[in-house]
Design a protein around this motif. Structure first.
Motif, PDB file in Angstrom:
ATOM      1  N   LEU A   1      -5.176 -13.875  48.612  1.00 38.03           N
ATOM      2  CA  LEU A   1      -5.352 -15.320  48.735  1.00 38.03           C
ATOM      3  C   LEU A   1      -5.791 -15.716  50.143  1.00 38.03           C
ATOM      4  N   ALA A   2      -5.460 -14.880  51.126  1.00 36.59           N
ATOM      5  CA  ALA A   2      -5.853 -15.161  52.506  1.00 36.59           C
ATOM      6  C   ALA A   2      -7.329 -14.882  52.754  1.00 36.59           C
ATOM      7  N   LYS A   3      -7.976 -14.165  51.824  1.00 38.60           N
ATOM      8  CA  LYS A   3      -9.396 -13.845  52.012  1.00 38.60           C
ATOM      9  C   LYS A   3     -10.272 -14.281  50.841  1.00 38.60           C
ATOM     10  N   SER A   4      -9.670 -14.805  49.777  1.00 34.78           N
ATOM     11  CA  SER A   4     -10.446 -15.287  48.636  1.00 34.78           C
ATOM     12  C   SER A   4     -11.415 -16.374  49.084  1.00 34.78           C
ATOM     13  N   PRO A   5     -12.710 -16.232  48.811  1.00 38.70           N
ATOM     14  CA  PRO A   5     -13.666 -17.274  49.219  1.00 38.70           C
ATOM     15  C   PRO A   5     -13.295 -18.660  48.700  1.00 38.70           C
ATOM     16  N   ALA A   6     -12.876 -18.740  47.443  1.00 36.81           N
ATOM     17  CA  ALA A   6     -12.520 -20.046  46.876  1.00 36.81           C
ATOM     18  C   ALA A   6     -11.266 -20.608  47.532  1.00 36.81           C
ATOM     19  N   ALA A   7     -10.268 -19.754  47.762  1.00 33.19           N
ATOM     20  CA  ALA A   7      -9.033 -20.214  48.393  1.00 33.19           C
ATOM     21  C   ALA A   7      -9.277 -20.638  49.836  1.00 33.19           C
ATOM     22  N   LEU A   8     -10.145 -19.919  50.537  1.00 27.40           N
ATOM     23  CA  LEU A   8     -10.465 -20.289  51.919  1.00 27.40           C
ATOM     24  C   LEU A   8     -11.157 -21.642  51.973  1.00 27.40           C
ATOM     25  N   ARG A   9     -12.074 -21.881  51.033  1.00 27.89           N
ATOM     26  CA  ARG A   9     -12.731 -23.192  50.988  1.00 27.89           C
ATOM     27  C   ARG A   9     -11.721 -24.291  50.704  1.00 27.89           C
ATOM     28  N   ALA A  10     -10.792 -24.014  49.787  1.00 29.00           N
ATOM     29  CA  ALA A  10      -9.768 -25.007  49.451  1.00 29.00           C
ATOM     30  C   ALA A  10      -8.889 -25.311  50.657  1.00 29.00           C
ATOM     31  N   ASP A  11      -8.502 -24.268  51.400  1.00 28.15           N
ATOM     32  CA  ASP A  11      -7.668 -24.469  52.587  1.00 28.15           C
ATOM     33  C   ASP A  11      -8.419 -25.268  53.651  1.00 28.15           C
ATOM     34  N   ALA A  12      -9.702 -24.976  53.813  1.00 33.38           N
ATOM     35  CA  ALA A  12     -10.500 -25.692  54.815  1.00 33.38           C
ATOM     36  C   ALA A  12     -10.615 -27.170  54.461  1.00 33.38           C
ATOM     37  N   ILE A  13     -10.814 -27.454  53.183  1.00 34.32           N
ATOM     38  CA  ILE A  13     -10.903 -28.850  52.737  1.00 34.32           C
ATOM     39  C   ILE A  13      -9.580 -29.565  52.964  1.00 34.32           C
ATOM     40  N   ALA A  14      -8.472 -28.883  52.630  1.00 33.58           N
ATOM     41  CA  ALA A  14      -7.148 -29.485  52.809  1.00 33.58           C
ATOM     42  C   ALA A  14      -6.871 -29.766  54.281  1.00 33.58           C
TER      43      ALA A  14
END
Length: 316
Positions: A290-303
């Protein structure tokens, strides 16, 4: 998220992970329907998840939202709230793929309608009151505990499936499956803990698993057949390949799908009186993905950006 770790037989595992939804987004505009090149059966066998999960995950959310008042343990209640948030995002993400299929010539709406009827009518609310209503709620929670065991098994599998990478599987689809799988491993204890909290009877655990697990396997096999029969990548229906047990065994042997051996072994483990959901998969591995998933990283950046914008607005 806690940084404490404890030593387990699987290595260093986080002692506690605060569950939270990740508002992931995926771009499906370039997704081929057969997303494992040259592997029609394996692609569609996994694609069945996009038919089953949207309505199934929404049902999970509904049942666990209703069972919250029965949960007296504060930590478990917090876990359930995080679980509900994650499952809601899972449903939305797989719904996007389902819609993409229909928009690109693979109309899955008839099969999806059957799944909707199952969860909303057969497994939905009934005109019950009092103790009968509560028992039906607990029965559905028991079914979810069994199904969540299977989703954790699938999550553990997809996080450890190098054959998919070697086969050239679509990267966006792999990220969806592994992001979802990682969160299933991350919250693998929650549904079982809820069942233990509100009931916990071994007989009910086994019975509900047999009901839910059998239904899942039947629907999964029917779904694979439906997708292959209606796959528009072969214009001539007579030439479209069919699902078959030999194909399943072969695809499982090559590591492209989770098959009968894995599900059978998972069932045996769930039936053990000392079953422990935390033994299925590794939280550390899930969190690492989850720390490197492209989708999860985008979600974290948006948050993070939304938080920063909110703080700026409050300071003005």
């Amino acid at each position: 998220m806690s940084k404490q770790v404890k030593e387990t037989k699987r290595g260093h595992e986080p002692a506690k992970v605060a569950l939270h939804p990740r508002n992931v987004k995926f771009d499906w505009s370039k997704l081929p329907l057969v997303w494992i090149p040259g592997e029609v059966f394996a692609s569609h066998y996994v694609n069945v998840l996009h038919l089953l999960l949207p309505e199934g995950e929404r049902w999970f959310v509904k049942v666990f939202s209703e069972i919250l008042p029965l949960i007296e343990d504060d930590q478990l209640r917090e876990d359930v709230i995080g679980f509900i948030g994650q499952e809601g995002v899972h449903a939305a993400a797989h719904q996007e793929v389902q819609d993409y299929f229909t928009d690109n010539g693979l109309d899955v709406r008839p099969f999806a309608a059957e799944i909707e009827a199952l969860f909303r009518k057969i497994l939905g609310d009934r005109d019950l009151t009092g103790r009968a209503k509560e028992e039906w709620l607990i029965e559905r929670a028991a079914i979810i505990a069994g199904l969540e065991h299977l989703t954790a098994v699938l999550g553990n599998w997809v996080l450890n499936s190098p054959a998919l990478d070697a086969a050239g599987a679509d990267e966006t689809m792999l990220d969806l499956l592994r992001w979802h799988g990682a969160e299933e491993v991350e919250h693998r204890n929650v549904a079982y803990d809820v069942f233990q909290h509100v009931d916990g009877r071994y007989s009910r655990r086994v019975r509900s698993y047999l009901l839910g697990g059998t239904a899942l396997l039947v629907l999964w096999w029917r779904g694979a057949g439906y997708l292959m029969k209606n796959d528009p990548t072969e214009s001539d229906p007579a030439k479209r390949p069919k699902a078959g047990l030999i194909k399943l065994i072969d695809a499982e042997r090559r590591g492209l799908v989770p098959g009968v051996v894995r599900i059978g072994w998972a069932t045996w483990k769930f039936f053990l009186p000392n079953y422990d959901p935390s033994a299925e998969g590794s939280t550390a591995q899930a969190v690492s993905y989850l720390a490197k998933s492209p989708a999860a990283l985008r979600a974290d950046a948006i948050a993070e950006r939304q938080i920063a914008e909110s703080q700026i607005a409050e300071g003005q």
